[in-house]
Structure formats: C-alpha cells, structure tokens
Design a protein around this motif. Structure first.
Motif, PDB file in Angstrom:
ATOM      1  N   GLU A   1       0.866  -1.172   0.000  1.00 36.21           N
ATOM      2  CA  GLU A   1       0.000   0.000   0.000  1.00 36.21           C
ATOM      3  C   GLU A   1       0.908   1.228   0.000  1.00 36.21           C
ATOM      4  OE1 GLU A   1      -3.222  -0.168  -0.422  1.00 36.21           O
ATOM      5  OE2 GLU A   1      -3.092  -2.361  -0.360  1.00 36.21           O
TER       6      GLU A   1
ATOM      7  N   GLU B   1       2.782   0.290   3.804  1.00 33.52           N
ATOM      8  CA  GLU B   1       2.439  -0.995   4.429  1.00 33.52           C
ATOM      9  C   GLU B   1       2.806  -2.103   3.450  1.00 33.52           C
ATOM     10  OE1 GLU B   1      -1.358  -2.938   6.793  1.00 33.52           O
ATOM     11  OE2 GLU B   1      -1.727  -2.085   4.814  1.00 33.52           O
TER      12      GLU B   1
ATOM     13  N   THR C   1       3.974  -8.677   7.857  1.00 36.52           N
ATOM     14  CA  THR C   1       3.320  -7.409   7.546  1.00 36.52           C
ATOM     15  C   THR C   1       3.705  -6.369   8.585  1.00 36.52           C
ATOM     16  OG1 THR C   1       1.214  -6.342   6.985  1.00 36.52           O
ATOM     17  CG2 THR C   1       1.200  -7.838   8.876  1.00 36.52           C
TER      18      THR C   1
ATOM     19  N   LEU D   1       3.276  -1.644   9.136  1.00 31.38           N
ATOM     20  CA  LEU D   1       3.216  -0.298   8.598  1.00 31.38           C
ATOM     21  C   LEU D   1       4.632   0.258   8.458  1.00 31.38           C
ATOM     22  CD1 LEU D   1       0.261   1.233  10.662  1.00 31.38           C
ATOM     23  CD2 LEU D   1       0.179   0.274   8.356  1.00 31.38           C
TER      24      LEU D   1
ATOM     25  N   HIS E   1      -6.460   3.390   1.321  1.00 35.73           N
ATOM     26  CA  HIS E   1      -5.896   2.313   2.146  1.00 35.73           C
ATOM     27  C   HIS E   1      -6.084   2.513   3.647  1.00 35.73           C
ATOM     28  CE1 HIS E   1      -2.606   5.134   2.715  1.00 35.73           C
ATOM     29  NE2 HIS E   1      -2.109   4.952   1.496  1.00 35.73           N
TER      30      HIS E   1
ATOM     31  N   ILE F   1      -4.596   4.511   5.791  1.00 33.04           N
ATOM     32  CA  ILE F   1      -3.382   4.764   6.573  1.00 33.04           C
ATOM     33  C   ILE F   1      -3.043   6.243   6.492  1.00 33.04           C
ATOM     34  CG2 ILE F   1      -0.918   4.234   6.809  1.00 33.04           C
ATOM     35  CD1 ILE F   1      -1.538   1.553   5.379  1.00 33.04           C
TER      36      ILE F   1
ATOM     37  N   CYS G   1      -3.865 -11.299  10.042  1.00 33.56           N
ATOM     38  CA  CYS G   1      -3.851  -9.845   9.850  1.00 33.56           C
ATOM     39  C   CYS G   1      -4.066  -9.101  11.164  1.00 33.56           C
ATOM     40  CB  CYS G   1      -4.940  -9.417   8.868  1.00 33.56           C
ATOM     41  SG  CYS G   1      -4.741 -10.073   7.204  1.00 33.56           S
TER      42      CYS G   1
ATOM     43  N   ASN H   1      -7.280  -4.350  12.842  1.00 30.16           N
ATOM     44  CA  ASN H   1      -7.857  -3.233  12.083  1.00 30.16           C
ATOM     45  C   ASN H   1      -7.449  -3.234  10.609  1.00 30.16           C
ATOM     46  OD1 ASN H   1      -5.184  -2.639  12.639  1.00 30.16           O
ATOM     47  ND2 ASN H   1      -5.534  -0.426  12.748  1.00 30.16           N
ATOM     48  N   ARG H   2      -6.843  -4.334  10.147  1.00 27.36           N
ATOM     49  CA  ARG H   2      -6.356  -4.401   8.761  1.00 27.36           C
ATOM     50  C   ARG H   2      -6.826  -5.699   8.119  1.00 27.36           C
ATOM     51  NH1 ARG H   2      -5.532  -0.041   6.620  1.00 27.36           N
ATOM     52  NH2 ARG H   2      -4.006  -0.873   5.147  1.00 27.36           N
ATOM     53  N   ARG H   3      -8.123  -5.921   8.124  1.00 32.78           N
ATOM     54  CA  ARG H   3      -8.695  -7.178   7.632  1.00 32.78           C
ATOM     55  C   ARG H   3      -9.706  -6.952   6.524  1.00 32.78           C
ATOM     56  NH1 ARG H   3      -9.455 -10.193  13.562  1.00 32.78           N
ATOM     57  NH2 ARG H   3      -7.190 -10.453  13.962  1.00 32.78           N
TER      58      ARG H   3
ATOM     59  N   HIS I   1      -7.508  -3.491   0.351  1.00 31.76           N
ATOM     60  CA  HIS I   1      -6.541  -2.388   0.419  1.00 31.76           C
ATOM     61  C   HIS I   1      -5.801  -2.362   1.755  1.00 31.76           C
ATOM     62  CE1 HIS I   1      -7.957  -1.042  -3.421  1.00 31.76           C
ATOM     63  NE2 HIS I   1      -9.183  -0.934  -2.975  1.00 31.76           N
ATOM     64  N   CYS I   2      -5.805  -3.495   2.450  1.00 34.72           N
ATOM     65  CA  CYS I   2      -4.882  -3.744   3.553  1.00 34.72           C
ATOM     66  C   CYS I   2      -3.862  -4.746   3.010  1.00 34.72           C
ATOM     67  CB  CYS I   2      -5.602  -4.319   4.769  1.00 34.72           C
ATOM     68  SG  CYS I   2      -6.872  -3.236   5.466  1.00 34.72           S
TER      69      CYS I   2
END
Length: 227
Positions: free
Chosen positions: A14, A23, A39, A41, A56, A58, A167, A170-172, A175-176
């Motif tokens: 991302e 990310e 994974t 950030l 995304h 972020i 994951c 909060n990233r499920r 665009h994660c």
C-alpha cells in the motif's frame, strides 16, 4: 517438478511513488498452502495524500513510530533467494520494489527449468501474476479484479478465516496489504487444488504471467501444461 513444490512469496504494497510503501504484506506458499506471513506499517518517504488515505486507510500519524520500508532490504532479498515473488497485477509491486532498490542481489532464475544451475539474476523477477494467470486460464469472466475473483470462486469465507489468523485486527479488508496478499495467495492455493494445474511445472506458471510474446519466448513454443 510441480510448481506447488516451490516456495512462492505473494506480495502486496500500500502506498505510491510519492509516499513510498506505507504498508507491506507477504504471504508465503509451500506445498500449495499458505504457511507464513509478514506485515507491518512503514514510515512514508513523502506526503500521504488524502486520496491515498481514503483508499488504504493509513495516515501519516498511523506510521509516526514506524521504520521506513527501506530498512526491510535484508528480508526481501532473503525471500527472493528462496522462491519467486507473486502479486495480483504484479507490475505495481515490481515498480515499487525497484523504486526502493533498483538492483537487488543476484538470485535464482525461477523461470528456468533447473534454477539451481541456471545463470543468476539481479532482478526482483520473474513474477507470478495472479491476475494475468486467471485471465489466461478462465476466459470471459466479468471481472479479474482481486476481490471479484475471490467472490467468483467462492473463497471469501476462507479468506476471512486467514485474515482473522494473520492480519492485524484493524487491517482485515481490501486495500490492507496482508489481506490482499492473502487473497492473491488463495487464488494460487485454488489452482493447487486442480489436479491438472497442480502438476504444472513452475516455468509454465511463470509463462502464464507474461505477455503472449514474452511467454512464447520463455517457453520456446514447447512448454505446455502436459510437459
């Protein structure tokens, strides 16, 4: 040797050319199944625009304490040594990697029949491109977008289970980075469940990821699914 015996690292990033990679997600396949993931950030290399954040999710504040993606060179070089990279619409991931590290360390050419004895490459490729593979193998689908393919082949429940296991909470979603890497990985897992496709050699699968002309050059007009 069947492509399912190879280690394949499915990537998703991302970010963009201005912000850099904010990310990354890596889903590694072996024996036709997802085995490990990476994974996190990353601090942006430039401004993260409102439009990018809307896509995304972020912001620069989210990455304030994160190290930049450029600190992950050792990880990505080591991954490339063990197997080919894959992505859904691979030119995006390829471009972002090359923007960060234009010339990687030499690594095996996994498009060769015998990578261990083929000349080594200072390149992030060859790539497996799940979008192009599905365009080649399943003609006439209404859409080849990542999530549309997941829905078409009824993989959503399996993807949700993988996302819950791997994951961040909060990233499920789309665009994660790791979620999308898992989705593209599942498209390969699904091919491994098809007996004829599971037995295909890795160079054949690489050839399906290329343009028609490049694929013909790679296979020399002889590499078929039955070989």
């Amino acid at each position: 040797m069947s492509w399912t015996a190879a280690t394949i690292h499915v990537l998703d990033f991302e970010g963009g050319r201005r912000s850099g990679i904010v990310e990354f997600g890596v889903a590694t396949l072996l024996d036709g199944r997802i085995t490990t993931t990476h994974t996190r950030l990353c601090a942006p290399a430039g401004p993260v625009t409102a439009a990018e954040s809307a896509l995304h999710g972020i912001t620069e504040a989210d990455t304030a304490r994160a190290a930049p993606f450029s600190t992950e060179q050792e990880l990505f070089v080591s991954l490339r040594q063990t197997g080919p990279f894959a992505a859904h619409h691979a030119p995006v991931e390829r471009g972002l990697l090359r923007h960060t590290w234009p010339i990687p360390a030499a690594s095996p050419d996994f498009s060769a029949t015998d990578p261990a004895h083929a000349p080594r490459l200072s390149d992030w490729g060859p790539w497996l491109d799940t979008r192009r593979i599905y365009e080649r193998l399943y003609l006439g689908l209404p859409s080849y977008q990542l999530m549309d393919l997941i829905k078409t082949f009824m993989l959503m429940d399996e993807l949700s289970s993988l996302a819950a296991a791997h994951c961040p909470p909060n990233r499920r979603g789309p665009h994660c980075a790791l979620f999308d890497a898992l989705a593209a990985g599942l498209l390969l897992v699904r091919l491994a469940r098809e007996p004829t496709l599971a037995n295909a050699p890795l160079p054949w699968l690489v050839a399906q990821s290329l343009s028609s002309a490049a694929g013909a050059d790679l296979s020399q007009g002889r590499l078929t699914l039955e070989e």
